[in-house]
Design a protein around this motif. Structure first.
Motif, PDB file in Angstrom:
ATOM      1  N   GLU A  17       0.858  -1.134   0.058  1.00 26.45           N
ATOM      2  CA  GLU A  17       0.006  -0.018  -0.001  1.00 26.45           C
ATOM      3  C   GLU A  17       1.079   1.339   0.190  1.00 26.45           C
ATOM      4  O   GLU A  17       0.606   2.349  -0.832  1.00 26.45           O
ATOM      5  CB  GLU A  17      -0.855  -0.034   1.124  1.00 26.45           C
ATOM      6  CG  GLU A  17      -1.898   1.141   1.245  1.00 26.45           C
ATOM      7  CD  GLU A  17      -2.725   1.207   2.459  1.00 26.45           C
ATOM      8  OE1 GLU A  17      -3.574   2.022   2.849  1.00 26.45           O
ATOM      9  OE2 GLU A  17      -2.673   0.292   3.162  1.00 26.45           O
ATOM     10  N   ASN A  20       2.481   1.840  -3.441  1.00 18.43           N
ATOM     11  CA  ASN A  20       1.596   2.330  -4.447  1.00 18.43           C
ATOM     12  C   ASN A  20       1.276   3.701  -4.441  1.00 18.43           C
ATOM     13  O   ASN A  20       1.152   4.387  -5.384  1.00 18.43           O
ATOM     14  CB  ASN A  20       0.328   1.268  -4.379  1.00 18.43           C
ATOM     15  CG  ASN A  20       0.524  -0.015  -4.555  1.00 18.43           C
ATOM     16  OD1 ASN A  20       1.162  -0.224  -5.617  1.00 18.43           O
ATOM     17  ND2 ASN A  20      -0.706  -0.900  -4.319  1.00 18.43           N
ATOM     18  N   LYS A  21       1.347   4.381  -2.901  1.00 13.84           N
ATOM     19  CA  LYS A  21       0.915   5.673  -2.751  1.00 13.84           C
ATOM     20  C   LYS A  21       2.037   6.518  -3.304  1.00 13.84           C
ATOM     21  O   LYS A  21       1.843   7.479  -4.027  1.00 13.84           O
ATOM     22  CB  LYS A  21       0.649   5.919  -1.215  1.00 13.84           C
ATOM     23  CG  LYS A  21      -0.602   5.422  -0.985  1.00 13.84           C
ATOM     24  CD  LYS A  21      -0.836   5.800   0.388  1.00 13.84           C
ATOM     25  CE  LYS A  21      -2.232   5.329   0.937  1.00 13.84           C
ATOM     26  NZ  LYS A  21      -2.699   5.652   2.547  1.00 13.84           N
TER      27      LYS A  21
END
Length: 294
Positions: A17, A20-21
Protein backbone atom coordinates in the motif's frame (compact mmCIF):
# COMPACT_ATOMS: atom_id res chain seq x y z
CA UNK A 1 26.85 -10.46 -8.33
CA UNK A 2 23.80 -10.04 -10.56
CA UNK A 3 21.32 -7.18 -10.64
CA UNK A 4 18.52 -9.51 -9.56
CA UNK A 5 20.17 -9.82 -6.18
CA UNK A 6 19.44 -6.14 -5.48
CA UNK A 7 15.88 -6.18 -6.82
CA UNK A 8 13.34 -6.75 -4.12
CA UNK A 9 10.42 -9.07 -4.62
CA UNK A 10 6.79 -8.06 -4.70
CA UNK A 11 5.47 -6.23 -1.64
CA UNK A 12 2.38 -7.34 0.27
CA UNK A 13 0.03 -5.80 2.82
CA UNK A 14 1.02 -2.43 4.24
CA UNK A 15 4.30 -2.36 2.29
CA UNK A 16 2.42 -2.77 -0.98
CA UNK A 17 0.00 0.00 0.00
CA UNK A 18 2.83 2.41 0.84
CA UNK A 19 4.65 1.56 -2.37
CA UNK A 20 1.52 2.19 -4.43
CA UNK A 21 0.94 5.58 -2.80
CA UNK A 22 4.52 6.61 -3.55
CA UNK A 23 4.18 5.44 -7.14
CA UNK A 24 1.03 7.53 -7.58
CA UNK A 25 3.00 10.70 -6.77
CA UNK A 26 5.40 10.09 -9.64
CA UNK A 27 4.89 12.71 -12.37
CA UNK A 28 5.51 11.55 -15.99
CA UNK A 29 5.54 15.15 -17.21
CA UNK A 30 8.37 15.97 -14.80
CA UNK A 31 10.22 12.93 -16.05
CA UNK A 32 10.13 14.23 -19.63
CA UNK A 33 11.39 17.62 -18.50
CA UNK A 34 14.21 16.04 -16.49
CA UNK A 35 15.16 13.82 -19.39
CA UNK A 36 15.44 16.80 -21.74
CA UNK A 37 17.51 18.78 -19.23
CA UNK A 38 19.92 15.96 -18.34
CA UNK A 39 20.45 14.87 -21.95
CA UNK A 40 20.95 18.48 -23.04
CA UNK A 41 23.47 19.15 -20.26
CA UNK A 42 25.51 15.94 -20.46
CA UNK A 43 25.10 15.23 -24.17
CA UNK A 44 24.35 11.58 -23.46
CA UNK A 45 21.14 9.68 -24.18
CA UNK A 46 19.49 8.10 -21.17
CA UNK A 47 17.42 5.37 -22.86
CA UNK A 48 13.81 4.32 -22.96
CA UNK A 49 13.56 3.56 -19.23
CA UNK A 50 14.51 6.73 -17.38
CA UNK A 51 15.38 5.20 -14.00
CA UNK A 52 17.24 2.24 -15.47
CA UNK A 53 19.37 4.66 -17.49
CA UNK A 54 20.41 6.45 -14.28
CA UNK A 55 20.90 3.37 -12.11
CA UNK A 56 24.63 2.93 -12.85
CA UNK A 57 25.34 6.50 -11.65
CA UNK A 58 27.54 7.42 -14.63
CA UNK A 59 25.18 10.01 -16.14
CA UNK A 60 24.44 11.46 -12.71
CA UNK A 61 28.16 11.98 -12.02
CA UNK A 62 28.63 13.63 -15.41
CA UNK A 63 25.65 15.89 -14.72
CA UNK A 64 27.07 17.27 -11.47
CA UNK A 65 30.50 17.63 -13.09
CA UNK A 66 28.92 19.81 -15.79
CA UNK A 67 27.20 21.98 -13.18
CA UNK A 68 30.25 22.19 -10.92
CA UNK A 69 33.45 20.86 -12.51
CA UNK A 70 35.56 18.55 -10.38
CA UNK A 71 32.72 17.46 -8.11
CA UNK A 72 33.36 13.74 -8.86
CA UNK A 73 37.03 13.29 -9.83
CA UNK A 74 36.70 9.62 -10.75
CA UNK A 75 33.68 7.92 -12.30
CA UNK A 76 33.72 4.12 -12.08
CA UNK A 77 32.89 1.98 -15.07
CA UNK A 78 29.67 0.05 -14.33
CA UNK A 79 31.31 -3.38 -14.34
CA UNK A 80 29.95 -4.63 -11.01
CA UNK A 81 27.15 -3.55 -8.72
CA UNK A 82 29.41 -1.99 -6.12
CA UNK A 83 30.83 0.27 -8.86
CA UNK A 84 27.31 1.50 -9.56
CA UNK A 85 26.55 2.05 -5.88
CA UNK A 86 29.81 3.94 -5.46
CA UNK A 87 28.94 6.24 -8.37
CA UNK A 88 25.54 6.98 -6.84
CA UNK A 89 27.20 7.73 -3.49
CA UNK A 90 29.67 10.11 -5.15
CA UNK A 91 26.77 11.90 -6.83
CA UNK A 92 24.81 12.30 -3.57
CA UNK A 93 27.79 13.74 -1.71
CA UNK A 94 28.55 16.10 -4.60
CA UNK A 95 25.03 17.57 -4.78
CA UNK A 96 25.11 18.08 -1.00
CA UNK A 97 28.20 20.23 -1.39
CA UNK A 98 26.51 21.94 -4.34
CA UNK A 99 23.76 23.21 -2.03
CA UNK A 100 20.88 20.73 -2.21
CA UNK A 101 19.19 20.35 1.18
CA UNK A 102 19.67 17.00 2.92
CA UNK A 103 15.92 16.42 3.28
CA UNK A 104 15.58 16.64 -0.54
CA UNK A 105 18.18 13.95 -1.29
CA UNK A 106 17.23 10.33 -1.95
CA UNK A 107 19.10 7.28 -0.69
CA UNK A 108 21.16 5.04 -2.95
CA UNK A 109 18.77 2.11 -2.56
CA UNK A 110 15.82 4.28 -3.66
CA UNK A 111 17.34 4.28 -7.15
CA UNK A 112 19.38 1.09 -7.22
CA UNK A 113 16.66 -1.18 -5.78
CA UNK A 114 13.73 0.69 -7.38
CA UNK A 115 12.10 1.35 -4.02
CA UNK A 116 11.23 5.06 -4.29
CA UNK A 117 11.43 6.61 -7.74
CA UNK A 118 9.32 9.54 -6.55
CA UNK A 119 12.05 10.64 -4.16
CA UNK A 120 14.67 10.30 -6.92
CA UNK A 121 12.58 12.59 -9.10
CA UNK A 122 12.20 15.12 -6.26
CA UNK A 123 15.99 15.16 -5.76
CA UNK A 124 16.65 15.84 -9.43
CA UNK A 125 14.10 18.69 -9.43
CA UNK A 126 15.76 20.18 -6.33
CA UNK A 127 19.13 19.94 -8.12
CA UNK A 128 17.64 21.75 -11.13
CA UNK A 129 16.28 24.49 -8.85
CA UNK A 130 19.68 24.91 -7.22
CA UNK A 131 21.33 25.12 -10.66
CA UNK A 132 18.83 27.79 -11.74
CA UNK A 133 19.57 29.76 -8.57
CA UNK A 134 23.29 29.69 -9.40
CA UNK A 135 22.63 31.16 -12.84
CA UNK A 136 22.43 28.08 -15.10
CA UNK A 137 19.92 27.97 -17.94
CA UNK A 138 17.43 25.42 -16.62
CA UNK A 139 13.86 25.10 -17.86
CA UNK A 140 12.35 23.48 -14.76
CA UNK A 141 12.39 23.96 -11.03
CA UNK A 142 12.17 27.21 -9.13
CA UNK A 143 14.73 29.84 -8.33
CA UNK A 144 15.45 30.02 -4.64
CA UNK A 145 15.42 33.37 -2.91
CA UNK A 146 18.84 34.80 -2.24
CA UNK A 147 19.94 35.59 1.27
CA UNK A 148 19.65 39.27 2.11
CA UNK A 149 21.98 39.86 5.00
CA UNK A 150 22.08 43.31 6.54
CA UNK A 151 24.63 44.65 8.98
CA UNK A 152 23.89 47.55 11.29
CA UNK A 153 26.31 49.78 13.15
CA UNK A 154 26.59 48.93 16.88
CA UNK A 155 25.35 52.41 17.80
CA UNK A 156 22.15 51.82 15.85
CA UNK A 157 21.64 48.51 17.60
CA UNK A 158 22.02 50.17 21.00
CA UNK A 159 19.49 52.85 20.06
CA UNK A 160 16.98 50.17 19.16
CA UNK A 161 16.99 48.86 22.71
CA UNK A 162 15.15 51.99 23.86
CA UNK A 163 12.32 51.58 21.37
CA UNK A 164 9.20 49.58 22.28
CA UNK A 165 8.15 47.43 19.35
CA UNK A 166 4.56 47.55 18.13
CA UNK A 167 4.28 43.83 18.86
CA UNK A 168 4.28 44.80 22.54
CA UNK A 169 1.56 47.42 22.07
CA UNK A 170 1.89 51.19 22.09
CA UNK A 171 1.38 53.96 24.62
CA UNK A 172 0.95 56.64 21.98
CA UNK A 173 -1.70 59.27 22.88
CA UNK A 174 -1.90 57.83 26.40
CA UNK A 175 -1.94 60.26 29.33
CA UNK A 176 -3.09 60.54 32.93
CA UNK A 177 -5.36 63.50 32.26
CA UNK A 178 -8.51 63.31 34.39
CA UNK A 179 -7.12 60.65 36.69
CA UNK A 180 -8.29 60.89 40.30
CA UNK A 181 -6.40 59.98 43.43
CA UNK A 182 -5.40 56.37 43.88
CA UNK A 183 -8.35 54.21 44.94
CA UNK A 184 -11.10 56.75 44.18
CA UNK A 185 -13.83 56.23 41.60
CA UNK A 186 -14.15 57.93 38.24
CA UNK A 187 -17.50 58.84 36.72
CA UNK A 188 -18.28 57.05 33.47
CA UNK A 189 -20.52 58.54 30.83
CA UNK A 190 -21.10 58.22 27.09
CA UNK A 191 -20.83 61.47 25.08
CA UNK A 192 -22.91 59.91 22.27
CA UNK A 193 -25.96 59.78 24.52
CA UNK A 194 -25.97 63.55 24.99
CA UNK A 195 -25.56 63.36 28.75
CA UNK A 196 -23.81 66.22 30.46
CA UNK A 197 -20.30 65.72 31.64
CA UNK A 198 -20.14 65.69 35.46
CA UNK A 199 -18.68 68.77 37.05
CA UNK A 200 -16.67 66.88 39.65
CA UNK A 201 -15.19 63.43 40.04
CA UNK A 202 -17.29 62.64 43.15
CA UNK A 203 -20.63 62.32 41.31
CA UNK A 204 -22.40 59.05 42.03
CA UNK A 205 -24.21 57.62 39.02
CA UNK A 206 -27.61 55.98 39.42
CA UNK A 207 -26.22 52.71 38.12
CA UNK A 208 -24.35 52.49 41.43
CA UNK A 209 -27.49 53.22 43.52
CA UNK A 210 -28.29 56.29 45.58
CA UNK A 211 -28.34 57.25 49.27
CA UNK A 212 -30.70 60.18 48.74
CA UNK A 213 -33.20 60.52 51.62
CA UNK A 214 -31.35 58.03 53.80
CA UNK A 215 -30.85 58.84 57.48
CA UNK A 216 -30.17 57.20 60.82
CA UNK A 217 -33.31 58.50 62.51
CA UNK A 218 -34.83 55.92 64.83
CA UNK A 219 -31.70 53.78 64.95
CA UNK A 220 -31.10 52.13 68.33
CA UNK A 221 -27.83 51.22 69.93
CA UNK A 222 -25.84 48.43 68.21
CA UNK A 223 -27.18 45.02 69.20
CA UNK A 224 -30.62 46.13 70.40
CA UNK A 225 -33.90 45.08 68.82
CA UNK A 226 -36.06 47.39 66.71
CA UNK A 227 -39.86 47.06 66.60
CA UNK A 228 -41.05 46.76 63.01
CA UNK A 229 -44.63 47.78 62.20
CA UNK A 230 -46.60 49.11 59.28
CA UNK A 231 -48.36 52.47 59.92
CA UNK A 232 -50.78 51.82 57.05
CA UNK A 233 -52.30 48.91 58.98
CA UNK A 234 -53.30 51.15 61.92
CA UNK A 235 -50.99 49.36 64.33
CA UNK A 236 -50.01 51.28 67.43
CA UNK A 237 -46.40 52.07 67.93
CA UNK A 238 -45.03 49.84 70.68
CA UNK A 239 -41.94 50.26 72.78
CA UNK A 240 -38.78 48.25 72.35
CA UNK A 241 -39.18 46.56 75.74
CA UNK A 242 -42.38 44.68 74.86
CA UNK A 243 -41.93 40.93 74.43
CA UNK A 244 -44.14 39.50 71.73
CA UNK A 245 -46.23 36.38 72.39
CA UNK A 246 -44.41 34.69 69.52
CA UNK A 247 -41.41 34.59 71.85
CA UNK A 248 -43.40 32.98 74.71
CA UNK A 249 -44.62 34.50 78.03
CA UNK A 250 -43.56 34.35 81.69
CA UNK A 251 -46.81 35.86 82.96
CA UNK A 252 -47.92 34.31 86.30
CA UNK A 253 -44.62 32.58 86.89
CA UNK A 254 -43.13 32.61 90.45
CA UNK A 255 -40.72 30.72 92.63
CA UNK A 256 -43.30 29.89 95.33
CA UNK A 257 -42.82 26.39 96.76
CA UNK A 258 -39.28 26.04 95.48
CA UNK A 259 -37.00 24.04 97.79
CA UNK A 260 -33.35 24.45 98.45
CA UNK A 261 -31.24 23.86 95.39
CA UNK A 262 -30.59 20.13 94.98
CA UNK A 263 -33.48 18.82 97.14
CA UNK A 264 -36.21 16.69 95.50
CA UNK A 265 -39.85 17.80 95.33
CA UNK A 266 -42.82 15.46 95.81
CA UNK A 267 -45.03 15.42 92.75
CA UNK A 268 -48.62 14.19 93.34
CA UNK A 269 -52.05 14.52 91.82
CA UNK A 270 -54.90 15.58 94.18
CA UNK A 271 -57.24 13.30 92.27
CA UNK A 272 -55.44 10.21 93.57
CA UNK A 273 -53.79 11.38 96.82
CA UNK A 274 -55.10 13.14 99.88
CA UNK A 275 -54.14 16.60 100.86
CA UNK A 276 -50.90 17.38 102.63
CA UNK A 277 -52.83 17.68 105.95
CA UNK A 278 -53.38 13.88 105.93
CA UNK A 279 -49.68 13.23 106.23
CA UNK A 280 -48.28 12.60 109.72
CA UNK A 281 -45.30 14.02 111.47
CA UNK A 282 -42.13 14.01 109.37
CA UNK A 283 -44.17 12.86 106.38
CA UNK A 284 -45.18 9.44 107.76
CA UNK A 285 -48.84 8.66 107.09
CA UNK A 286 -49.08 5.79 109.60
CA UNK A 287 -50.84 3.42 107.17
CA UNK A 288 -48.62 2.05 104.47
CA UNK A 289 -45.28 3.05 105.91
CA UNK A 290 -44.81 5.74 103.27
CA UNK A 291 -42.82 8.88 103.81
CA UNK A 292 -43.24 12.28 102.21
CA UNK A 293 -40.01 13.95 101.31
CA UNK A 294 -41.45 17.48 101.32
Amino acid sequence: MSNAHFNRGPAYGLSAEVKNKLAQKYDPQRERELRAWIEGTTGRRIGDNFMDGLKDGVILCELINKLQPGSVPKVNEPVQNWHKLENIGHFLRAITRYGVKPHDIFEANDLFENTNHTQVQSTLIALASQAKTKGNNVGLGVKYAEKQQRRFHPEKLREGRNIIGLQMGTNKFASQQGMTAYGTRRHLYDPKLGTDQPLDQATISLQMGTNKGASQAGMTAPGTKRQIFEPALGMEHCDTMTIGLQMGSNKGASQQGMTVYGLPRQVYDPKYCGGPELLGHDGYDGHDGLYNSQ
